[in-house]
Structures are given as C-alpha cells and as structure tokens.
Design a protein around this motif. Structure first.
Motif, PDB file in Angstrom:
ATOM      1  N   UNK A 175      41.766  -0.551  48.830  1.00 21.45           N
ATOM      2  CA  UNK A 175      41.086  -0.640  47.630  1.00 21.45           C
ATOM      3  C   UNK A 175      41.959  -0.268  46.496  1.00 21.45           C
ATOM      4  N   UNK A 176      43.079   0.420  46.434  1.00 26.43           N
ATOM      5  CA  UNK A 176      43.752   0.569  45.486  1.00 26.43           C
ATOM      6  C   UNK A 176      44.670  -0.334  45.196  1.00 26.43           C
ATOM      7  N   UNK A 177      45.022  -0.995  46.342  1.00 32.48           N
ATOM      8  CA  UNK A 177      45.976  -2.398  46.458  1.00 32.48           C
ATOM      9  C   UNK A 177      45.255  -3.529  45.878  1.00 32.48           C
ATOM     10  N   UNK A 178      43.936  -3.727  46.278  1.00 34.52           N
ATOM     11  CA  UNK A 178      43.096  -4.613  45.709  1.00 34.52           C
ATOM     12  C   UNK A 178      42.723  -4.448  44.052  1.00 34.52           C
ATOM     13  N   UNK A 179      42.902  -3.083  43.389  1.00 34.46           N
ATOM     14  CA  UNK A 179      42.759  -2.602  42.321  1.00 34.46           C
ATOM     15  C   UNK A 179      43.862  -3.266  41.293  1.00 34.46           C
ATOM     16  N   UNK A 180      44.960  -3.365  42.065  1.00 37.04           N
ATOM     17  CA  UNK A 180      46.174  -3.793  41.367  1.00 37.04           C
ATOM     18  C   UNK A 180      46.035  -5.377  41.114  1.00 37.04           C
ATOM     19  N   UNK A 181      45.577  -6.003  42.508  1.00 39.54           N
ATOM     20  CA  UNK A 181      45.887  -7.196  42.712  1.00 39.54           C
ATOM     21  C   UNK A 181      44.636  -7.797  41.499  1.00 39.54           C
ATOM     22  N   UNK A 182      43.605  -7.205  41.510  1.00 41.01           N
ATOM     23  CA  UNK A 182      42.484  -7.744  40.290  1.00 41.01           C
ATOM     24  C   UNK A 182      43.173  -7.489  38.887  1.00 41.01           C
ATOM     25  N   UNK A 183      44.036  -6.417  38.730  1.00 41.41           N
ATOM     26  CA  UNK A 183      44.685  -6.067  37.272  1.00 41.41           C
ATOM     27  C   UNK A 183      45.678  -7.525  37.254  1.00 41.41           C
ATOM     28  N   UNK A 184      46.231  -7.745  38.121  1.00 34.97           N
ATOM     29  CA  UNK A 184      47.070  -8.949  38.071  1.00 34.97           C
ATOM     30  C   UNK A 184      46.261 -10.167  37.800  1.00 34.97           C
ATOM     31  N   UNK A 185      45.258 -10.485  38.223  1.00 34.04           N
ATOM     32  CA  UNK A 185      44.615 -11.744  38.099  1.00 34.04           C
ATOM     33  C   UNK A 185      43.956 -11.613  36.769  1.00 34.04           C
ATOM     34  N   UNK A 186      43.296 -10.616  36.330  1.00 40.14           N
ATOM     35  CA  UNK A 186      42.912 -10.726  35.012  1.00 40.14           C
ATOM     36  C   UNK A 186      43.950 -10.649  34.011  1.00 40.14           C
ATOM     37  N   UNK A 187      45.304 -10.114  34.178  1.00 38.54           N
ATOM     38  CA  UNK A 187      46.352 -10.372  33.484  1.00 38.54           C
ATOM     39  C   UNK A 187      46.860 -11.612  32.981  1.00 38.54           C
ATOM     40  N   UNK A 188      46.507 -12.486  34.309  1.00 41.37           N
ATOM     41  CA  UNK A 188      46.902 -13.995  34.105  1.00 41.37           C
ATOM     42  C   UNK A 188      45.802 -14.710  33.305  1.00 41.37           C
ATOM     43  N   UNK A 189      44.615 -14.280  32.717  1.00 40.20           N
ATOM     44  CA  UNK A 189      43.741 -15.113  32.291  1.00 40.20           C
ATOM     45  C   UNK A 189      44.169 -15.220  30.679  1.00 40.20           C
ATOM     46  N   UNK A 190      43.963 -16.337  30.139  1.00 40.66           N
ATOM     47  CA  UNK A 190      43.931 -16.475  28.845  1.00 40.66           C
ATOM     48  C   UNK A 190      43.062 -17.375  28.313  1.00 40.66           C
ATOM     49  N   UNK A 191      42.242 -17.201  27.405  1.00 40.73           N
ATOM     50  CA  UNK A 191      42.007 -15.542  26.838  1.00 40.73           C
ATOM     51  C   UNK A 191      41.648 -14.485  27.832  1.00 40.73           C
ATOM     52  N   UNK A 192      41.720 -13.421  27.419  1.00 41.56           N
ATOM     53  CA  UNK A 192      41.289 -12.316  28.261  1.00 41.56           C
ATOM     54  C   UNK A 192      39.672 -12.436  27.841  1.00 41.56           C
ATOM     55  N   UNK A 193      38.882 -11.734  28.823  1.00 41.89           N
ATOM     56  CA  UNK A 193      37.436 -11.701  28.794  1.00 41.89           C
ATOM     57  C   UNK A 193      37.059 -10.955  27.295  1.00 41.89           C
ATOM     58  N   UNK A 194      35.891 -11.323  26.698  1.00 42.96           N
ATOM     59  CA  UNK A 194      35.631 -10.610  25.629  1.00 42.96           C
ATOM     60  C   UNK A 194      35.378  -9.217  25.690  1.00 42.96           C
ATOM     61  N   UNK A 195      34.902  -8.524  26.634  1.00 42.87           N
ATOM     62  CA  UNK A 195      34.751  -7.198  26.530  1.00 42.87           C
ATOM     63  C   UNK A 195      36.139  -6.574  27.349  1.00 42.87           C
ATOM     64  N   UNK A 196      36.285  -5.529  27.201  1.00 41.82           N
ATOM     65  CA  UNK A 196      37.750  -4.756  27.956  1.00 41.82           C
ATOM     66  C   UNK A 196      37.382  -4.484  29.513  1.00 41.82           C
ATOM     67  N   UNK A 197      38.396  -4.712  30.321  1.00 38.67           N
ATOM     68  CA  UNK A 197      38.352  -4.196  31.558  1.00 38.67           C
ATOM     69  C   UNK A 197      39.231  -2.840  31.789  1.00 38.67           C
ATOM     70  N   UNK A 198      38.512  -1.714  32.277  1.00 36.70           N
ATOM     71  CA  UNK A 198      39.339  -0.796  32.692  1.00 36.70           C
ATOM     72  C   UNK A 198      39.708  -0.615  34.288  1.00 36.70           C
ATOM     73  N   UNK A 199      40.785  -0.376  34.565  1.00 38.35           N
ATOM     74  CA  UNK A 199      41.174  -0.666  36.098  1.00 38.35           C
ATOM     75  C   UNK A 199      41.430   1.079  36.279  1.00 38.35           C
ATOM     76  N   UNK A 200      40.354   1.712  37.070  1.00 34.93           N
ATOM     77  CA  UNK A 200      40.477   3.076  37.129  1.00 34.93           C
ATOM     78  C   UNK A 200      40.780   3.485  38.616  1.00 34.93           C
TER      79      UNK A 200
END
Ligand SMILES: [Zn+2]
Length: 569
Positions: free
Chosen positions: A361-386
C-alpha cells in the motif's frame, strides 16, 4: 441503482448541490488520465515494495530505526516527484505523539476450587493501557457476559440489570449474529448486519464497553473463525512486544485496568471447572434473552509496565488543486507505512517484514503520487498522499490525523485507503470492503465497468475488515471512505484460486515474519487496481458533487451535521 439522497450544503468556499451524478465522460477522463496511467509500472511497484520490506527496514516499527528509514524513503520519493510538503508548516511530516509500553503480565484464575496459572503468551495475553508502573486486579469475580454488547437499535443488551463494576468480564469475540460454525447460519439476518461483522464485534468495542461498564478486567475468548485470525496473531500482537497508543493527557486513567484475551481451550477449561459448558453458553449468548452468568470464581492480574514516549511521524505530500477555490478541498489517499518490527521471542527470522501488509500500500501510494504528478492540468481539488504510522497498534496515525487534521475534515471530500494490494495477478473484479456504504462505490463501479471489470462485496464480511484499517478513522469522523481489496475472480485461474490464496496468506503469512516478497508474485492485477483508484480519486477531485454516505450507514448523520455546522459558521 441505489437510493441517493438530496442534500443542500454550503461550505465557506462553495455551494455544493449533491444530486445524482451526470454520466461521466469516460473518454475525456481517459485522455486526461493517460499520462498518469502510463507511469504505473509493476516493476517499479515491486522495487518499492522490496525496498520497504527489506530486512534493512527492520519491520518498520514506530519509534525505531526502521521508522527513520521508511519515513526518509517516503519523504525522498514524494519530494523527488515535485510534490508540495503536505504539512502547512512546510514539511512532509506530521509529528504523532505516542506512548509505547511493554507489559509483563501475571494472571491467576481460581474457579471451582482449582487454581490455574496460565502461560503467557501461549494461553493468554493481558495488557493495561493505564500509564502506571504496576496495575493490579485482585480476586475479581468472573462473569460471562456473552458477546458483551449493548446495541439499542437492535434492542440488545447482554448485561441486562447486572452490575459488573469491579468484575472481570469474559466475552465472546465478534457479534451475536456471526455465522454459527456448526451450520453456517446467522442468528437473525436482520440483526447486526447478519453474518457481516459490525463494530460491536471488534475487540476495540469490547474494551470500550467494558470501560464504560466499570469492569476491572475484560477477557475476550479467542476463536479463530469468528476472530478472523488464529491465536498466533493475538499472541504476536499482544505478547512480549511493545504496545503503543496515542499519548493521552490523563495517562488513560479512566480506561479499564486490564484488557486480556484467552485461548478457547483455556476458556473451556475455566468454564468446565465452573460446572458450565462453553457450547451451551454460546448458544444462549446468541439470543436476546441472554443474561450474564457468574462463574463463581475469581481472576487476579498484575501487569508491570515500562513505558516510553515515542515521537512518530505521518508522512504527507500534497498535489495542489488547479482551481484557486476548489484547491482548498481535499481528496486523501492513505496507506500505513508501519508494521510490527522485530520480536526477541523468536529464533531465526525475527523480522516482520510486512511486504503485503503494508509495503504494497505504501509503495502504491508513491505510485499514485507519481501518476498524479504526471497529469497536466492537475485535478481541480487538491490531493493529499498520507502515509500513516502505527496502524498495527490500532490505527493510531490515522486516528491522530483525524483528530488533528492538517486541513479541515469538512473540506476533506473523501479518503481512499490501501492496505494490502493484490499480488496474485489480474482479476475480473475488485473487492469493496464496506460495499454499499457510500457513493464512492458508484464512481469505482463506473471506472471498473469501462475496463470490463465489476465491483463485488467483501467475501469475508464476518471479519470486519471495514473497521480494521486507517480509512475507518476518517469514516468515524464522517469523511466518506473507500477501501478496496484484491478481487476474487482471477483471470486464467481455476475457480476458488483467489480464496485459496487468501486463506493461505491469512494462515501462513499474516502478521508473521514470512510476510515477504515471494518469487511467484504477479503485480499486474495490483497495477490495474491502482489504475482504478487513480481514476476514482481523479473523478472525485474534479467532480461537480461530493461523495456521500448511503442511507442507513452509521456515518451519514455525523457527516451531514458536521458539514452543516461548518456552513453555519
Ligand atoms: Zn495493514
């Protein structure tokens, strides 16, 4: 389609009208998500899991060198992805104050003229959450209280008019409607959600109600089926290792003095000595008419505690929303980075690597963070990776966050939690633990359908998994939460493959040093699941409506009240 409620709620920033979602434009989302989905790599996920679950990380126990390694790794990765610090103080860290303690218990049971001195931790475990050097209970009367449940909505009260103040209460694990192992039947499908475990079945509830009742000690009788795990999990978690809690101002002075478990064999022996019979008591306990039964014997406990303060850490990173107003609303992805550390009781391999639980799950969290970082534009709301600490000690990092949120929970749209990703290959389905609880299911269902997949309920609702990971702390505060698990219908595998793999994991590896990366792992299914979770979070973060709890869930009224209270401010 499930019933969806109309609610009209105003936040300081936005007027939110929640109505049935318009059909989502899958094609447009797919195009926007493509750069993110393209970053999802099974090899990279495996690499991260391998690192986090390596012996060098020492089983990632809070307050150890293993914590330093895990926190440093996650911080480094989030930073490298160009994410913003998730704490408004400019750091990636939320400090979490915990108390760690080791207890040395002694117990004596005197029943039917016989004295039993059970062996720890093979026959019993006992702890005290009171921050005192010695906690003792002397010759307290033992009373069997069935499931120990008070549930007004079902007209159920196991205590009736019996005062258990100062007594030692002996209780069954799970709730009265749990399947009868003999015939697989539930007591009454309309009560306690039938065979699904309710919060009344969780050990946390048992000690909470025991505290409320003023009991001196509470003993849960372990049974593998209803508990959902074998005795080794109890002795491993409550045995000769450090226990941890969130630091409380009063040192837990109001908490029940002794919290214990006994093996089924020991319980049966005590009941037999008292001239009672376990099976008939259990049958009685499954009826509303049940009344507490005194054993005519006593229990004595002494627990010597040595405690220390532990400063632990949640790691949090932020992807700022692209809309200047909506960026003050948050979608949280959570996963616990901690595991059980090491045990000095074990010879040979004594490192609880926690590869599945929860390096995945922790590794998946980093993978999702990476995937979101590649989006342009970012989603309208903010995303927290906790990435939270001390899940294994009772969801403590998540509890700490939910009680001390870095951004108001009334502006937190949803929590999407990962605790154990699928390591056995692609599936046609994805499991939703707590299926039907919120409209997040609909978002996932639609994302899954676009991939030819379906969502299914938890195949083991009797184990109460919805109450056993970090999202529950968000749910308890009203934030809609989604918690998925590996599907059960494996592509290209015989029927029952998923169940057999799952049972094998629970039996052999769950909370044991053997929870390690295995040569036969196939993370392709996990990647597909992560793709779905990415899509769900993206759509929620961009959505015109907020997810809501479905009618009949215990968290709905709480959420509506807290949003209305905030709107009124
Ligand atoms: Zn876990």
């Amino acid at each position: 389609m499930r019933f969806r409620t109309l609610s009209h709620l105003t936040t300081s920033a936005t007027l939110i009208l929640a109505f049935a979602c318009a059909p989502t434009d899958n094609a447009a989302d797919d195009a926007a998500l493509a750069p993110g989905l393209a970053t999802l790599s099974a090899d990279e996920l495996l690499g991260r899991i391998t690192t986090l679950s390596s012996d060098a990380y020492g089983g990632r126990a809070p307050g150890t060198a293993g914590e330093d390694s895990a926190v440093a790794y996650l911080t480094r990765e989030f930073e490298a992805l160009g994410l913003a610090p998730g704490n408004p103080d400019g750091s990636f860290i939320q400090q979490v104050s915990l108390v760690g303690w080791r207890g040395e218990p002694k117990a004596t049971f005197a029943v039917g003229g016989k004295t039993i001195t059970p062996s720890f931790p093979d026959q019993y475990v006992a702890i005290s959450r009171r921050n005192q050097p010695t906690v003792a209970v002397d010759q307290s009367d033992i009373v069997f209280v069935g499931y120990g449940v008070v549930a007004p909505e079902y007209g159920w009260d196991d205590y009736k008019d019996v005062d258990v103040t100062g007594k030692t209460i002996l209780m069954l694990v799970n709730d009265p409607a749990v399947a009868n192992p003999a015939d697989g039947s539930a007591v009454d499908e309309s009560m306690f959600k039938g065979t699904a475990m309710t919060y009344y079945g969780r050990w946390t509830y048992k000690y909470e109600i025991a505290t409320e009742k003023g009991a001196a000690a509470a003993i849960i009788i372990h049974e593998t089926g209803p508990a959902g795990y074998p005795w080794e999990v109890v002795s491993g978690s409550w045995g000769a290792r450090e226990n941890i809690d969130v630091k409380s101002a009063d040192g837990n002075a109001g908490r029940i003095p002794i919290e214990a478990w006994v093996t089924l064999d020991l319980a049966k022996e005590m009941l037999t000595d008292a001239g009672l019979d376990f099976d008939s008591l259990k049958a009685m306990a499954r009826t509303k008419e049940f009344r507490p039964v005194a054993l005519g014997g006593t229990a004595s406990f002494q627990v010597k505690n040595t405690s220390r303060e532990i400063q632990s850490r949640n790691v949090v990173a932020k992807l700022e929303g692209s809309d200047p107003e909506l960026q003050n609303e948050y979608v949280i992805y959570s996963a616990h980075w901690d595991h059980l550390g090491t045990s000095d009781q074990l010879t040979g391999d004594n490192i609880f690597n926690g590869a599945l639980d929860n390096a995945t799950g922790s590794a998946g969290l980093v993978q999702l963070a990476k995937a979101f970082s590649a989006l342009d534009p970012a989603p309208t709301r903010s995303i927290l990776f906790l990435a939270v600490t001390a899940e294994e000690s009772g969801l403590l990092g998540a509890k700490y966050y939910a009680e001390n949120p870095l951004y108001p929970l009334e502006q937190t749209v949803a929590d999407i939690n990962m605790d154990g990703l699928n390591q056995w290959g692609p599936t046609r389905d994805i499991v939703v633990v707590g299926y039907g609880n919120s409209t997040l299911d609909d978002v996932l269902e639609s994302a899954a359908a676009a991939k030819g997949r379906v969502i299914v309920p938890d195949p083991e609702p009797e184990k109460g998994f919805f109450y056993r990971s970090d999202h529950f702390e968000f749910a308890k505060k009203g934030v809609p939460a989604l918690y998925t698990d590996a599907g059960t219908d494996f592509i290209g595998k015989p029927e029952g493959y998923g169940k057999s793999k799952r049972d094998e994991y629970t039996e052999k590896d769950y909370h044991k040093p053997s929870d390690e990366v295995k040569p036969d792992w196939d993370l392709s299914g996990a990647m597909e699941d992560l793709g779905l979770l990415l899509t769900v979070g993206y759509r929620v973060a961009n959505g015109s409506t907020w997810p809501v709890w479905e009618r009949g869930t215990e968290f709905k009224a709480l959420r509506e009240a807290s949003l209305q209270k905030r709107a009124a401010q």
